[in-house]
Each structure stands twice: as C-alpha cells, then as structure tokens.
Write a protein that holds these residues in place. Structure first.
Motif, PDB file in Angstrom:
ATOM      1  N   GLY A  37       0.674  -1.455  -0.019  1.00 52.08           N
ATOM      2  CA  GLY A  37       0.002   0.046  -0.084  1.00 52.08           C
ATOM      3  C   GLY A  37       0.778   1.215   0.019  1.00 52.08           C
ATOM      4  O   GLY A  37       0.309   2.395  -0.021  1.00 52.08           O
ATOM      5  N   CYS A  38       2.240   1.214  -0.126  1.00 47.63           N
ATOM      6  CA  CYS A  38       2.858   2.391  -0.041  1.00 47.63           C
ATOM      7  C   CYS A  38       3.098   3.063  -1.369  1.00 47.63           C
ATOM      8  O   CYS A  38       2.703   2.460  -2.534  1.00 47.63           O
ATOM      9  CB  CYS A  38       4.433   2.082   0.419  1.00 47.63           C
ATOM     10  N   PRO A  39       3.348   4.392  -1.347  1.00 47.63           N
ATOM     11  CA  PRO A  39       3.398   4.946  -2.548  1.00 47.63           C
ATOM     12  C   PRO A  39       4.157   4.425  -3.833  1.00 47.63           C
ATOM     13  O   PRO A  39       3.818   4.509  -5.060  1.00 47.63           O
ATOM     14  CB  PRO A  39       4.080   6.258  -2.133  1.00 47.63           C
ATOM     15  N   SER A  40       5.369   3.548  -3.333  1.00 41.44           N
ATOM     16  CA  SER A  40       6.124   3.165  -4.635  1.00 41.44           C
ATOM     17  C   SER A  40       5.444   1.976  -5.222  1.00 41.44           C
ATOM     18  O   SER A  40       5.305   1.665  -6.429  1.00 41.44           O
ATOM     19  CB  SER A  40       7.525   2.642  -4.061  1.00 41.44           C
ATOM     20  N   ALA A  41       4.171   1.419  -4.569  1.00 44.02           N
ATOM     21  CA  ALA A  41       3.573   0.445  -5.314  1.00 44.02           C
ATOM     22  C   ALA A  41       2.557   0.958  -6.248  1.00 44.02           C
ATOM     23  O   ALA A  41       2.200   0.113  -7.005  1.00 44.02           O
ATOM     24  CB  ALA A  41       2.551  -0.200  -4.066  1.00 44.02           C
ATOM     25  N   GLN A  42       2.358   2.394  -6.295  1.00 47.94           N
ATOM     26  CA  GLN A  42       1.462   2.785  -6.950  1.00 47.94           C
ATOM     27  C   GLN A  42       2.541   3.371  -8.345  1.00 47.94           C
ATOM     28  O   GLN A  42       1.807   3.701  -9.452  1.00 47.94           O
ATOM     29  CB  GLN A  42       0.914   4.094  -6.575  1.00 47.94           C
ATOM     30  N   GLY A  43       3.801   3.404  -8.388  1.00 51.69           N
ATOM     31  CA  GLY A  43       4.542   3.654  -9.528  1.00 51.69           C
ATOM     32  C   GLY A  43       5.397   2.528  -9.938  1.00 51.69           C
ATOM     33  O   GLY A  43       5.883   2.805 -11.131  1.00 51.69           O
ATOM     34  N   GLU A  44       5.524   1.534  -9.266  1.00 48.03           N
ATOM     35  CA  GLU A  44       6.451   0.647  -9.570  1.00 48.03           C
ATOM     36  C   GLU A  44       5.960  -0.630 -10.286  1.00 48.03           C
ATOM     37  O   GLU A  44       5.000  -1.258  -9.940  1.00 48.03           O
ATOM     38  CB  GLU A  44       7.280   0.015  -8.191  1.00 48.03           C
ATOM     39  N   THR A  45       6.351  -1.156 -11.353  1.00 46.87           N
ATOM     40  CA  THR A  45       5.847  -2.292 -12.045  1.00 46.87           C
ATOM     41  C   THR A  45       6.173  -3.490 -11.460  1.00 46.87           C
ATOM     42  O   THR A  45       7.057  -3.609 -11.037  1.00 46.87           O
ATOM     43  CB  THR A  45       6.235  -2.253 -13.541  1.00 46.87           C
TER      44      THR A  45
END
Length: 66
Positions: free
Chosen positions: A33-41
């Motif tokens: 659920g962290c921000p990197s999960a929204q931008g990392e493939t």
C-alpha cells in the motif's frame, strides 16, 4: 477478469485481482500500500526483490487460474 501483465504497477495489479497479494508478500513485497506500489511495475519490483520476472508472473497466473 483482466490479465495482469509485468508492465502493470503493483497497485494496478492488486486492483485487478486482490488475490495476488499473498504471492507478492511471499517474495518480500511487504509494502503493497505504500506510494512506490503505485509507481513501480511488477517487473521492476521483481528485479528489486531478486526474483525472475517470469517466475513472478507464473505465480500470479497460477492464482488467476483458480
């Protein structure tokens, strides 16, 4: 159900099929659920966590097949 691809972000993949969360947690992706999960493939995440993209995608496809 839509197919999950290696080019999807972790967040997109989880929205597509939340049942893949245990697969991601199993390989060490504990920050779903962290921000990197929204931008990392998924491909990038596999590389960072030291797993072959093909292996990760096979595990995800196995969950989707159920």
């Amino acid at each position: 159900m839509a197919d999950i691809t290696k080019d999807m972000t972790i967040g997109e993949a989880l929205r597509t099929n939340p049942d893949i969360a245990p697969v991601l947690l199993e390989i060490g992706m504990h920050c779903l659920g962290c921000p990197s999960a929204q931008g990392e493939t998924l491909e990038e995440a596999a590389m960072v966590h030291g797993i072959a993209t093909e292996d990760l995608m096979a595990k995800i496809q196995a969950v989707q097949a159920v």
